[in-house]
Design an enzyme around this catalytic site. Structure first.
Site, PDB file in Angstrom:
ATOM      1  CD  GLN A 238      -3.255   0.352   2.086  1.00  0.00           C
ATOM      2  OE1 GLN A 238      -4.370   0.035   1.688  1.00  0.00           O
ATOM      3  NE2 GLN A 238      -2.956   0.363   3.368  1.00  0.00           N
ATOM      4  CB  VAL A 241      -0.329   2.308  -4.220  1.00  0.00           C
ATOM      5  CG1 VAL A 241      -1.392   3.105  -4.967  1.00  0.00           C
ATOM      6  CG2 VAL A 241      -0.252   0.884  -4.765  1.00  0.00           C
ATOM      7  CD  GLU A 242       1.310   7.030   1.845  1.00  0.00           C
ATOM      8  OE1 GLU A 242       1.599   8.035   2.526  1.00  0.00           O
ATOM      9  OE2 GLU A 242       1.065   5.915   2.345  1.00  0.00           O
ATOM     10  NE  ARG A 243       7.083   4.978   0.694  1.00  0.00           N
ATOM     11  CZ  ARG A 243       7.588   3.986   1.414  1.00  0.00           C
ATOM     12  NH1 ARG A 243       8.068   2.909   0.809  1.00  0.00           N
ATOM     13  NH2 ARG A 243       7.608   4.052   2.729  1.00  0.00           N
ATOM     14  CB  ALA A 246       3.778  11.314  -2.994  1.00  0.00           C
TER      15      ALA A 246
END
Length: 381
Positions: A238, A241-243, A246
Protein backbone atom coordinates in the site's frame (compact mmCIF):
# COMPACT_ATOMS: atom_id res chain seq x y z
CA UNK A 1 2.97 7.00 -22.66
CA UNK A 2 -0.09 5.85 -24.60
CA UNK A 3 -2.51 8.48 -23.29
CA UNK A 4 -5.74 8.19 -25.24
CA UNK A 5 -8.32 10.80 -26.13
CA UNK A 6 -10.33 9.50 -23.16
CA UNK A 7 -7.40 10.24 -20.85
CA UNK A 8 -7.08 13.74 -22.29
CA UNK A 9 -10.80 14.41 -21.85
CA UNK A 10 -10.58 13.17 -18.27
CA UNK A 11 -7.70 15.58 -17.64
CA UNK A 12 -9.86 18.47 -18.83
CA UNK A 13 -12.69 17.44 -16.53
CA UNK A 14 -10.41 17.21 -13.48
CA UNK A 15 -8.69 20.51 -14.29
CA UNK A 16 -12.04 22.26 -14.64
CA UNK A 17 -13.19 20.80 -11.33
CA UNK A 18 -10.03 22.03 -9.59
CA UNK A 19 -10.34 25.51 -11.09
CA UNK A 20 -14.09 25.93 -10.50
CA UNK A 21 -14.87 23.87 -7.40
CA UNK A 22 -11.63 23.66 -5.40
CA UNK A 23 -9.53 26.77 -5.87
CA UNK A 24 -12.29 29.32 -5.09
CA UNK A 25 -12.84 27.61 -1.71
CA UNK A 26 -9.24 27.16 -0.64
CA UNK A 27 -8.90 30.31 1.48
CA UNK A 28 -11.97 29.42 3.50
CA UNK A 29 -10.80 25.86 4.02
CA UNK A 30 -7.38 27.07 5.12
CA UNK A 31 -8.95 29.38 7.66
CA UNK A 32 -11.25 26.63 8.95
CA UNK A 33 -8.40 24.13 9.13
CA UNK A 34 -10.32 21.44 7.26
CA UNK A 35 -12.30 20.69 4.12
CA UNK A 36 -15.89 19.33 4.10
CA UNK A 37 -14.67 15.97 2.81
CA UNK A 38 -18.03 14.20 2.67
CA UNK A 39 -19.37 16.99 0.47
CA UNK A 40 -16.27 17.26 -1.73
CA UNK A 41 -15.84 13.50 -2.10
CA UNK A 42 -19.51 13.14 -3.04
CA UNK A 43 -18.95 15.66 -5.84
CA UNK A 44 -15.86 13.78 -6.97
CA UNK A 45 -17.65 10.45 -6.89
CA UNK A 46 -20.38 11.82 -9.13
CA UNK A 47 -17.67 12.70 -11.66
CA UNK A 48 -16.08 9.25 -11.39
CA UNK A 49 -12.88 10.42 -9.68
CA UNK A 50 -12.92 7.91 -6.80
CA UNK A 51 -12.00 4.27 -7.28
CA UNK A 52 -10.72 4.73 -10.81
CA UNK A 53 -8.98 1.35 -10.94
CA UNK A 54 -11.38 -0.51 -8.67
CA UNK A 55 -13.91 -3.18 -9.54
CA UNK A 56 -17.20 -1.73 -10.84
CA UNK A 57 -18.98 -4.23 -8.58
CA UNK A 58 -18.11 -1.90 -5.69
CA UNK A 59 -18.63 1.38 -7.54
CA UNK A 60 -15.20 1.61 -9.16
CA UNK A 61 -14.54 2.62 -12.74
CA UNK A 62 -12.47 -0.38 -13.83
CA UNK A 63 -10.08 2.05 -15.54
CA UNK A 64 -6.36 1.71 -16.19
CA UNK A 65 -3.64 3.22 -14.01
CA UNK A 66 -3.05 6.16 -16.36
CA UNK A 67 -6.31 7.69 -15.16
CA UNK A 68 -4.85 7.71 -11.65
CA UNK A 69 -1.72 9.42 -13.01
CA UNK A 70 -3.89 12.11 -14.61
CA UNK A 71 -6.00 12.60 -11.47
CA UNK A 72 -2.96 13.00 -9.21
CA UNK A 73 -1.19 15.39 -11.60
CA UNK A 74 -4.26 17.60 -11.93
CA UNK A 75 -5.08 17.66 -8.22
CA UNK A 76 -1.46 18.71 -7.72
CA UNK A 77 -2.36 21.90 -9.60
CA UNK A 78 -4.77 23.00 -6.85
CA UNK A 79 -4.05 26.18 -4.90
CA UNK A 80 -3.07 24.10 -1.89
CA UNK A 81 -1.62 20.64 -1.36
CA UNK A 82 -4.25 19.44 1.09
CA UNK A 83 -6.90 18.34 -1.43
CA UNK A 84 -4.54 16.08 -3.37
CA UNK A 85 -3.35 14.52 -0.14
CA UNK A 86 -6.88 13.96 1.18
CA UNK A 87 -8.04 12.34 -2.06
CA UNK A 88 -4.88 10.25 -2.28
CA UNK A 89 -5.55 8.89 1.21
CA UNK A 90 -9.10 7.99 0.19
CA UNK A 91 -8.26 6.35 -3.13
CA UNK A 92 -4.66 5.13 -3.02
CA UNK A 93 -3.54 4.85 0.60
CA UNK A 94 -6.37 3.56 2.79
CA UNK A 95 -8.37 1.45 0.33
CA UNK A 96 -5.95 -0.59 -1.86
CA UNK A 97 -5.53 -3.36 0.74
CA UNK A 98 -9.27 -3.56 1.29
CA UNK A 99 -9.90 -3.85 -2.45
CA UNK A 100 -7.18 -6.47 -2.94
CA UNK A 101 -7.42 -8.51 0.26
CA UNK A 102 -10.71 -7.65 1.99
CA UNK A 103 -13.67 -9.98 2.33
CA UNK A 104 -16.75 -9.55 0.18
CA UNK A 105 -18.67 -8.32 3.21
CA UNK A 106 -16.08 -5.67 4.09
CA UNK A 107 -15.85 -4.45 0.52
CA UNK A 108 -19.60 -4.03 0.17
CA UNK A 109 -20.02 -2.47 3.60
CA UNK A 110 -17.04 -0.10 3.57
CA UNK A 111 -15.29 0.09 0.18
CA UNK A 112 -18.40 0.75 -1.90
CA UNK A 113 -19.58 3.71 0.28
CA UNK A 114 -16.05 5.15 0.19
CA UNK A 115 -16.06 5.04 -3.62
CA UNK A 116 -19.47 6.73 -3.63
CA UNK A 117 -18.07 9.50 -1.44
CA UNK A 118 -20.46 8.59 1.37
CA UNK A 119 -17.71 7.49 3.74
CA UNK A 120 -14.37 9.17 4.41
CA UNK A 121 -11.49 6.89 5.25
CA UNK A 122 -7.96 7.16 6.53
CA UNK A 123 -4.78 5.16 6.97
CA UNK A 124 -3.60 4.67 10.57
CA UNK A 125 0.01 3.46 10.75
CA UNK A 126 2.24 6.20 12.22
CA UNK A 127 2.52 6.43 16.02
CA UNK A 128 4.12 8.97 18.36
CA UNK A 129 7.22 6.76 18.60
CA UNK A 130 7.02 4.98 15.23
CA UNK A 131 7.02 6.93 11.98
CA UNK A 132 8.96 5.60 9.02
CA UNK A 133 10.12 2.72 11.26
CA UNK A 134 6.90 0.73 10.92
CA UNK A 135 8.41 -2.24 12.76
CA UNK A 136 8.35 -0.16 15.95
CA UNK A 137 4.55 0.23 16.18
CA UNK A 138 3.05 -0.59 19.58
CA UNK A 139 -0.72 -0.36 19.05
CA UNK A 140 -2.03 -3.82 19.92
CA UNK A 141 -5.09 -5.82 19.01
CA UNK A 142 -5.63 -8.78 21.35
CA UNK A 143 -8.15 -11.42 20.38
CA UNK A 144 -11.05 -11.98 22.74
CA UNK A 145 -13.44 -14.49 21.21
CA UNK A 146 -14.78 -13.03 17.97
CA UNK A 147 -13.36 -9.55 18.62
CA UNK A 148 -10.08 -7.69 18.60
CA UNK A 149 -9.59 -5.48 21.66
CA UNK A 150 -7.50 -2.56 20.47
CA UNK A 151 -5.34 -0.27 22.60
CA UNK A 152 -2.83 2.33 21.48
CA UNK A 153 -2.54 5.56 19.54
CA UNK A 154 -1.86 6.80 16.03
CA UNK A 155 -0.28 10.14 15.15
CA UNK A 156 -0.35 12.53 12.16
CA UNK A 157 -3.43 10.85 10.68
CA UNK A 158 -4.70 12.66 7.58
CA UNK A 159 -8.51 12.82 7.31
CA UNK A 160 -8.49 11.52 10.89
CA UNK A 161 -11.08 13.94 12.28
CA UNK A 162 -13.66 13.16 9.57
CA UNK A 163 -12.93 9.51 8.84
CA UNK A 164 -15.79 7.01 9.08
CA UNK A 165 -13.33 4.14 9.13
CA UNK A 166 -9.61 3.50 9.34
CA UNK A 167 -7.26 1.00 7.78
CA UNK A 168 -5.36 0.32 11.01
CA UNK A 169 -2.05 -1.50 11.32
CA UNK A 170 -1.71 -3.13 14.74
CA UNK A 171 0.24 -5.88 16.46
CA UNK A 172 -1.86 -9.02 16.77
CA UNK A 173 0.80 -11.34 18.23
CA UNK A 174 3.88 -11.14 20.43
CA UNK A 175 6.21 -11.53 17.49
CA UNK A 176 8.41 -8.45 17.18
CA UNK A 177 9.85 -6.56 14.28
CA UNK A 178 8.08 -7.02 10.97
CA UNK A 179 6.08 -10.07 12.06
CA UNK A 180 2.82 -10.38 13.90
CA UNK A 181 1.02 -7.34 12.48
CA UNK A 182 -2.42 -7.23 10.89
CA UNK A 183 -4.51 -4.68 9.03
CA UNK A 184 -7.88 -4.14 10.67
CA UNK A 185 -10.78 -2.08 9.38
CA UNK A 186 -11.81 0.10 12.33
CA UNK A 187 -15.09 2.06 12.25
CA UNK A 188 -14.76 5.34 14.14
CA UNK A 189 -18.27 5.22 15.66
CA UNK A 190 -17.33 2.39 18.05
CA UNK A 191 -16.84 3.00 21.78
CA UNK A 192 -13.18 3.32 22.73
CA UNK A 193 -12.18 5.46 19.75
CA UNK A 194 -11.28 9.09 20.31
CA UNK A 195 -9.72 11.96 18.40
CA UNK A 196 -7.47 13.15 21.21
CA UNK A 197 -6.17 16.22 19.47
CA UNK A 198 -6.34 18.11 16.20
CA UNK A 199 -2.78 18.91 15.16
CA UNK A 200 -1.62 22.40 14.21
CA UNK A 201 0.65 22.08 11.17
CA UNK A 202 3.12 24.29 9.32
CA UNK A 203 1.42 23.60 5.99
CA UNK A 204 -1.40 21.54 4.46
CA UNK A 205 -3.56 23.54 6.85
CA UNK A 206 -6.82 22.72 5.08
CA UNK A 207 -6.22 19.05 5.85
CA UNK A 208 -7.53 17.81 9.20
CA UNK A 209 -4.81 15.81 10.93
CA UNK A 210 -5.21 14.16 14.30
CA UNK A 211 -3.84 12.17 17.18
CA UNK A 212 -6.13 9.16 17.55
CA UNK A 213 -6.43 6.91 20.59
CA UNK A 214 -7.93 3.45 21.06
CA UNK A 215 -8.95 2.34 24.56
CA UNK A 216 -10.31 -1.21 24.87
CA UNK A 217 -12.01 -0.73 21.52
CA UNK A 218 -13.78 -3.91 20.40
CA UNK A 219 -13.81 -4.63 16.66
CA UNK A 220 -14.94 -7.93 15.06
CA UNK A 221 -12.13 -10.26 13.99
CA UNK A 222 -14.02 -10.46 10.68
CA UNK A 223 -12.88 -6.85 10.10
CA UNK A 224 -9.34 -8.12 9.54
CA UNK A 225 -8.19 -7.17 6.04
CA UNK A 226 -6.49 -10.17 4.43
CA UNK A 227 -4.55 -12.64 6.55
CA UNK A 228 -3.87 -12.25 10.24
CA UNK A 229 -0.15 -11.66 10.64
CA UNK A 230 0.35 -10.41 7.08
CA UNK A 231 -0.42 -6.77 7.78
CA UNK A 232 3.13 -5.49 7.41
CA UNK A 233 3.53 -7.02 3.95
CA UNK A 234 0.14 -5.71 2.85
CA UNK A 235 0.96 -2.25 4.19
CA UNK A 236 4.28 -2.16 2.36
CA UNK A 237 2.43 -2.76 -0.92
CA UNK A 238 0.00 0.00 0.00
CA UNK A 239 2.94 2.33 0.72
CA UNK A 240 4.30 1.77 -2.79
CA UNK A 241 1.05 3.00 -4.32
CA UNK A 242 1.05 5.96 -1.91
CA UNK A 243 4.54 6.98 -3.00
CA UNK A 244 3.58 6.79 -6.65
CA UNK A 245 0.64 9.12 -5.98
CA UNK A 246 2.92 11.61 -4.23
CA UNK A 247 5.34 11.67 -7.16
CA UNK A 248 2.55 12.10 -9.72
CA UNK A 249 1.07 14.98 -7.70
CA UNK A 250 4.44 16.75 -7.42
CA UNK A 251 4.62 17.11 -11.20
CA UNK A 252 1.33 18.99 -11.30
CA UNK A 253 2.35 21.18 -8.34
CA UNK A 254 5.71 22.16 -9.81
CA UNK A 255 4.34 22.65 -13.30
CA UNK A 256 1.68 25.11 -12.19
CA UNK A 257 4.05 26.94 -9.85
CA UNK A 258 6.46 27.56 -12.72
CA UNK A 259 3.65 28.70 -15.02
CA UNK A 260 2.38 31.19 -12.44
CA UNK A 261 5.88 32.45 -11.70
CA UNK A 262 6.68 32.99 -15.38
CA UNK A 263 3.53 35.12 -15.73
CA UNK A 264 4.56 37.24 -12.76
CA UNK A 265 8.12 37.65 -14.02
CA UNK A 266 6.88 38.91 -17.40
CA UNK A 267 4.94 41.68 -15.64
CA UNK A 268 7.40 42.63 -12.89
CA UNK A 269 9.96 45.12 -14.14
CA UNK A 270 13.37 45.51 -12.47
CA UNK A 271 16.27 47.63 -13.75
CA UNK A 272 14.24 48.76 -16.73
CA UNK A 273 13.06 45.40 -18.04
CA UNK A 274 10.88 42.44 -17.05
CA UNK A 275 12.48 40.10 -14.52
CA UNK A 276 12.10 37.34 -17.09
CA UNK A 277 14.41 39.35 -19.34
CA UNK A 278 17.33 38.61 -17.01
CA UNK A 279 19.29 35.61 -18.23
CA UNK A 280 19.86 33.99 -14.84
CA UNK A 281 16.15 34.04 -14.03
CA UNK A 282 15.25 32.46 -17.38
CA UNK A 283 17.94 29.82 -17.06
CA UNK A 284 16.96 28.86 -13.52
CA UNK A 285 13.32 28.44 -14.56
CA UNK A 286 14.40 26.42 -17.59
CA UNK A 287 16.49 24.13 -15.39
CA UNK A 288 13.59 23.57 -13.03
CA UNK A 289 11.21 22.91 -15.93
CA UNK A 290 13.68 20.35 -17.30
CA UNK A 291 13.80 18.61 -13.91
CA UNK A 292 9.99 18.51 -13.77
CA UNK A 293 9.91 16.95 -17.24
CA UNK A 294 12.43 14.31 -16.19
CA UNK A 295 10.32 13.46 -13.15
CA UNK A 296 7.15 13.35 -15.26
CA UNK A 297 8.62 10.80 -17.64
CA UNK A 298 10.20 8.79 -14.84
CA UNK A 299 6.73 8.67 -13.29
CA UNK A 300 5.36 7.38 -16.57
CA UNK A 301 8.01 4.64 -16.56
CA UNK A 302 6.90 3.80 -13.02
CA UNK A 303 3.29 3.64 -14.17
CA UNK A 304 4.19 1.38 -17.09
CA UNK A 305 6.02 -1.00 -14.76
CA UNK A 306 3.00 -1.11 -12.47
CA UNK A 307 0.60 -1.67 -15.37
CA UNK A 308 2.71 -4.59 -16.63
CA UNK A 309 2.27 -6.28 -13.28
CA UNK A 310 5.95 -5.96 -12.38
CA UNK A 311 7.21 -4.83 -8.97
CA UNK A 312 7.41 -1.01 -9.07
CA UNK A 313 9.05 -0.63 -5.65
CA UNK A 314 12.41 0.65 -6.88
CA UNK A 315 10.77 3.03 -9.36
CA UNK A 316 8.33 4.33 -6.74
CA UNK A 317 11.11 4.79 -4.18
CA UNK A 318 13.26 6.85 -6.54
CA UNK A 319 10.26 8.87 -7.77
CA UNK A 320 9.20 9.67 -4.20
CA UNK A 321 12.74 10.71 -3.24
CA UNK A 322 13.24 12.94 -6.28
CA UNK A 323 9.76 14.46 -6.19
CA UNK A 324 10.13 15.54 -2.57
CA UNK A 325 13.41 17.26 -3.29
CA UNK A 326 12.23 18.83 -6.54
CA UNK A 327 9.02 20.32 -5.15
CA UNK A 328 11.00 21.82 -2.25
CA UNK A 329 13.55 23.30 -4.64
CA UNK A 330 10.83 24.67 -6.89
CA UNK A 331 8.96 26.22 -3.96
CA UNK A 332 12.14 27.89 -2.74
CA UNK A 333 12.98 29.42 -6.12
CA UNK A 334 9.50 30.65 -7.01
CA UNK A 335 9.31 32.40 -3.64
CA UNK A 336 12.77 33.89 -4.21
CA UNK A 337 11.80 35.22 -7.63
CA UNK A 338 8.66 36.83 -6.21
CA UNK A 339 10.82 38.69 -3.69
CA UNK A 340 9.19 40.42 -0.73
CA UNK A 341 5.64 39.88 -1.99
CA UNK A 342 6.37 36.15 -2.21
CA UNK A 343 7.06 36.12 1.52
CA UNK A 344 3.63 37.51 2.33
CA UNK A 345 0.83 35.15 3.37
CA UNK A 346 -1.48 36.90 0.88
CA UNK A 347 0.57 35.45 -1.98
CA UNK A 348 0.21 31.85 -3.16
CA UNK A 349 3.98 31.31 -2.94
CA UNK A 350 3.94 31.31 0.88
CA UNK A 351 1.35 28.54 1.05
CA UNK A 352 3.12 26.55 -1.66
CA UNK A 353 6.39 26.87 0.25
CA UNK A 354 4.77 25.56 3.45
CA UNK A 355 2.75 22.79 1.82
CA UNK A 356 5.62 21.45 -0.28
CA UNK A 357 7.81 20.69 2.72
CA UNK A 358 5.71 17.67 3.68
CA UNK A 359 6.46 15.74 0.48
CA UNK A 360 9.92 14.76 1.75
CA UNK A 361 8.47 13.57 5.07
CA UNK A 362 5.04 12.00 4.62
CA UNK A 363 4.66 8.54 3.13
CA UNK A 364 8.29 7.75 3.96
CA UNK A 365 11.00 10.34 4.52
CA UNK A 366 13.85 10.99 2.08
CA UNK A 367 16.13 9.08 4.43
CA UNK A 368 13.76 6.11 4.46
CA UNK A 369 13.66 6.14 0.66
CA UNK A 370 17.46 6.06 0.58
CA UNK A 371 17.50 3.17 3.06
CA UNK A 372 15.02 1.20 0.93
CA UNK A 373 16.98 1.97 -2.22
CA UNK A 374 20.31 1.00 -0.70
CA UNK A 375 18.84 -2.35 0.34
CA UNK A 376 17.32 -3.00 -3.10
CA UNK A 377 20.63 -2.15 -4.82
CA UNK A 378 22.74 -4.16 -2.38
CA UNK A 379 24.61 -1.25 -0.80
CA UNK A 380 24.90 -2.89 2.59
CA UNK A 381 27.89 -3.70 4.77
Amino acid sequence: MPFSEEHRMFRQVVRRFVEEEINPRVDGWEEAGEMPLHEVFSQMADLGFLGLEYDPAYGGQGADHLFTVVLAEELGRADHGAIGMAVGVQTDMATPSLHQHGSEELKRRYLAPALRGEMVTSIAVTEPDAGSDVAAIKTRAVRDGDHWIINGSKMYITNGLQADWLCLLARTSDEGGYDGMSQILVPTDVAGFEVSRKLDKLGMRASDTGLLTFSDMAVPVSNTIGEVGKGFQQQMSQFVVERMWAAYSAVGSCERALERTARYLRERRVFGKPLLGHQYVRFRLAELAAEVDLLRHYNYATAETYMRGEDPTRFATIAKLKSGRLVRETADWVLQFHGGIGYMEETWTARFFRDSRLVSIGGGSDETMLEVLSRIDGYQA
